[in-house]
Design a protein around this motif. Structure first.
Motif, short mmCIF file in Angstrom:
data_model
loop_
_atom_site.label_atom_id
_atom_site.label_comp_id
_atom_site.label_asym_id
_atom_site.label_seq_id
_atom_site.Cartn_x
_atom_site.Cartn_y
_atom_site.Cartn_z
N GLN A 184 -50.08 -47.63 35.30
CA GLN A 184 -50.68 -46.20 34.90
C GLN A 184 -51.65 -45.37 35.18
O GLN A 184 -52.24 -45.12 36.55
N ALA A 185 -50.51 -44.18 35.49
CA ALA A 185 -51.70 -42.97 35.32
C ALA A 185 -53.24 -43.07 35.07
O ALA A 185 -53.70 -43.22 34.22
N SER A 186 -54.31 -42.63 36.78
CA SER A 186 -55.38 -42.99 35.96
C SER A 186 -56.08 -41.79 34.58
O SER A 186 -55.82 -40.43 35.28
N ARG A 187 -57.35 -42.05 33.94
CA ARG A 187 -57.45 -40.49 32.96
C ARG A 187 -58.81 -40.40 34.21
O ARG A 187 -59.63 -41.28 33.85
N GLU A 188 -58.64 -38.86 33.94
CA GLU A 188 -59.97 -38.21 34.86
C GLU A 188 -61.19 -38.14 33.95
O GLU A 188 -60.76 -37.90 32.68
N ASN A 189 -62.35 -38.19 34.19
CA ASN A 189 -63.92 -38.46 33.18
C ASN A 189 -63.91 -37.77 33.09
O ASN A 189 -64.24 -37.02 33.65
N THR A 190 -63.78 -36.54 31.80
CA THR A 190 -64.66 -35.31 31.85
C THR A 190 -66.43 -35.81 30.97
O THR A 190 -65.84 -37.12 29.80
N VAL A 191 -66.97 -35.81 31.87
CA VAL A 191 -68.18 -35.66 31.24
C VAL A 191 -68.84 -33.95 30.86
O VAL A 191 -68.42 -33.53 31.70
N THR A 192 -69.55 -34.75 29.64
CA THR A 192 -69.83 -32.90 28.63
C THR A 192 -71.55 -33.66 28.13
O THR A 192 -71.73 -34.56 28.54
N LEU A 193 -71.85 -32.50 28.29
CA LEU A 193 -73.11 -32.43 27.80
C LEU A 193 -73.18 -31.45 25.92
O LEU A 193 -73.06 -30.87 25.07
N GLU A 194 -73.90 -32.58 25.39
CA GLU A 194 -74.60 -32.04 24.25
C GLU A 194 -75.69 -32.89 23.41
O GLU A 194 -76.37 -33.57 23.59
N VAL A 195 -76.46 -31.42 22.89
CA VAL A 195 -77.25 -31.76 22.28
C VAL A 195 -78.51 -32.82 21.07
O VAL A 195 -76.87 -33.30 20.54
N VAL A 196 -79.16 -32.85 21.94
CA VAL A 196 -79.61 -34.35 21.23
C VAL A 196 -80.57 -33.77 19.72
O VAL A 196 -80.95 -33.05 19.66
N ASN A 197 -79.44 -33.64 18.49
CA ASN A 197 -79.94 -33.61 17.39
C ASN A 197 -81.34 -34.53 16.87
O ASN A 197 -82.13 -35.89 17.78
N ARG A 198 -82.93 -34.13 16.09
CA ARG A 198 -83.83 -34.96 15.79
C ARG A 198 -83.96 -35.97 15.44
O ARG A 198 -84.75 -36.63 16.00
N ASP A 223 -92.94 -27.62 26.32
CA ASP A 223 -92.48 -25.85 26.30
C ASP A 223 -90.71 -25.81 27.00
O ASP A 223 -90.50 -27.00 28.40
N GLY A 224 -90.36 -25.15 26.45
CA GLY A 224 -88.87 -25.49 27.11
C GLY A 224 -88.14 -27.16 27.79
O GLY A 224 -87.05 -27.00 27.82
N ALA A 225 -88.47 -27.67 26.80
CA ALA A 225 -87.51 -29.06 26.59
C ALA A 225 -86.10 -29.12 25.76
O ALA A 225 -85.77 -28.07 25.22
N VAL A 226 -84.60 -29.96 26.40
CA VAL A 226 -83.92 -29.61 26.40
C VAL A 226 -83.54 -31.21 26.30
O VAL A 226 -83.26 -31.36 27.48
N VAL A 227 -82.86 -31.60 24.58
CA VAL A 227 -82.97 -33.68 25.56
C VAL A 227 -81.36 -33.20 24.77
O VAL A 227 -80.89 -32.98 24.15
N TYR A 228 -80.38 -33.79 26.30
CA TYR A 228 -78.80 -33.89 25.86
C TYR A 228 -78.61 -35.55 25.66
O TYR A 228 -79.00 -36.05 26.80
N HIS A 229 -77.32 -35.50 25.19
CA HIS A 229 -76.44 -36.86 25.43
C HIS A 229 -75.65 -36.47 26.56
O HIS A 229 -75.16 -35.16 26.78
N ILE A 230 -75.26 -37.44 27.02
CA ILE A 230 -74.66 -37.52 28.09
C ILE A 230 -72.83 -38.09 27.54
O ILE A 230 -72.71 -39.29 26.94
N LEU A 231 -71.53 -37.84 27.64
CA LEU A 231 -70.86 -37.98 27.13
C LEU A 231 -69.79 -38.21 28.22
O LEU A 231 -69.57 -37.16 28.89
N SER A 232 -68.61 -38.79 28.41
CA SER A 232 -67.96 -39.66 28.71
C SER A 232 -66.72 -39.39 28.39
O SER A 232 -66.13 -40.46 27.39
N ASN A 233 -66.00 -38.43 28.23
CA ASN A 233 -64.64 -38.17 27.64
C ASN A 233 -65.10 -38.37 26.05
O ASN A 233 -63.96 -39.66 25.24
N GLY A 234 -66.05 -37.79 25.79
CA GLY A 234 -66.24 -37.80 23.78
C GLY A 234 -67.60 -39.74 23.65
O GLY A 234 -68.40 -39.25 22.93
N LYS A 235 -67.59 -40.60 24.85
CA LYS A 235 -68.46 -41.08 24.43
C LYS A 235 -69.78 -41.05 25.12
O LYS A 235 -69.78 -40.53 25.86
N LYS A 236 -70.98 -41.47 23.99
CA LYS A 236 -72.07 -41.07 24.47
C LYS A 236 -72.39 -42.58 25.85
O LYS A 236 -72.41 -43.76 25.08
N THR A 237 -72.57 -41.94 27.00
CA THR A 237 -73.67 -42.53 27.68
C THR A 237 -73.80 -42.63 28.69
O THR A 237 -74.31 -43.41 29.75
#
Length: 179
Positions: free
Chosen positions: A3-17, A60-74
Motif C-alpha cells: 500500500q502506498a503511504s498517504r502523505e499526512n497533510t497538516v493545516t490550521l483552522e481558526v477555532v470559532n467561539r 490581545d493578539g490571541a489566535v486559536v487554531y485547530h490542528i488538522l491532519s488530512n482534515g481531521k482535528k488532531t
C-alpha cells in the motif's frame, strides 16, 4: 500487497467561539496525560486552569487554531501575535495523544512559521518534567532554552496554576527567526 503511504497533510483552522469549550477540554485532556505519567496520580482540577485558558484566549493578539491532519482535528494551538514587534508567543500547543509520533506536531509548527513569516522571535514555556515537549521544541523545532524558572528565580508572568504538579519549575524557550 503493497500500500502506498498517504502523505499526512497538516493545516490550521481558526477555532470559532462556540468551539472554545470543547477545544479547552481537549487541550486539558492532552496536558493531563504527561502529569499523570510523571506523577502517577489523577488531577483534582484541570491543567491548565479554565481561568488561564480564558486569559490566553482573550489576550490581545490571541489566535486559536485547530490542528488538522488530512482534515481531521488532531490538536490545537493558541498563539499571541504582536503585529508591531513581531515577538510572538506560543501559549499552548497540543496534539491528541492518539496522534503522537506521526509527525503532526512538527508539520503543524512549520505551518505556523509559514503563516507568520514576519515573526522575529517566537517564545514558549514548558514544565521541566515535560521531556517530550523539551525534545520537540529544542531538537525538532529549533528553539533554545533561554531561562529556567524555579523557586529561586520566579517567572514574572506566572499563571494562577500555583499548585501545578512540579511547582514553579519551567523552561522558557525562544526561537530567533532568520530575517
Amino acid at each position: 500487497m503493497i500500500q502506498a503511504s498517504r502523505e499526512n497533510t497538516v493545516t490550521l483552522e481558526v477555532v470559532n467561539r462556540e468551539e472554545l469549550t470543547k477545544f479547552k477540554k481537549d487541550l486539558q485532556e492532552a496536558f493531563a496525560v504527561a502529569v499523570v505519567e510523571t506523577f502517577g496520580s489523577k488531577l483534582d482540577k484541570p491543567i491548565p486552569s479554565d481561568e488561564d485558558l480564558e486569559k490566553s484566549f482573550n489576550a490581545d493578539g490571541a489566535v486559536v487554531y485547530h490542528i488538522l491532519s488530512n482534515g481531521k482535528k488532531t490538536g490545537g494551538v493558541v498563539l499571541i501575535i504582536n503585529a508591531i514587534t513581531q515577538h510572538n508567543s506560543l501559549d499552548f500547543f497540543f496534539i491528541s495523544v492518539a496522534e503522537h509520533s506521526r509527525g503532526i506536531g512538527l508539520k503543524a509548527w512549520k505551518a505556523i512559521e509559514e503563516k507568520y513569516i514576519e515573526t522575529k522571535v517566537w517564545e514558549t514555556h514548558t514544565p521541566y518534567f515535560e521531556k517530550r515537549n523539551i525534545h520537540f521544541y529544542v531538537n525538532k523545532c529549533g528553539f533554545q532554552i533561554v531561562e529556567y524558572f524555579n523557586k529561586h528565580h520566579s517567572d514574572p508572568h506566572a499563571t494562577s496554576d500555583e499548585d501545578f504538579p512540579g511547582g514553579e519549575d519551567f523552561f522558557r524557550f525562544e526561537k530567533v527567526m532568520k530575517q
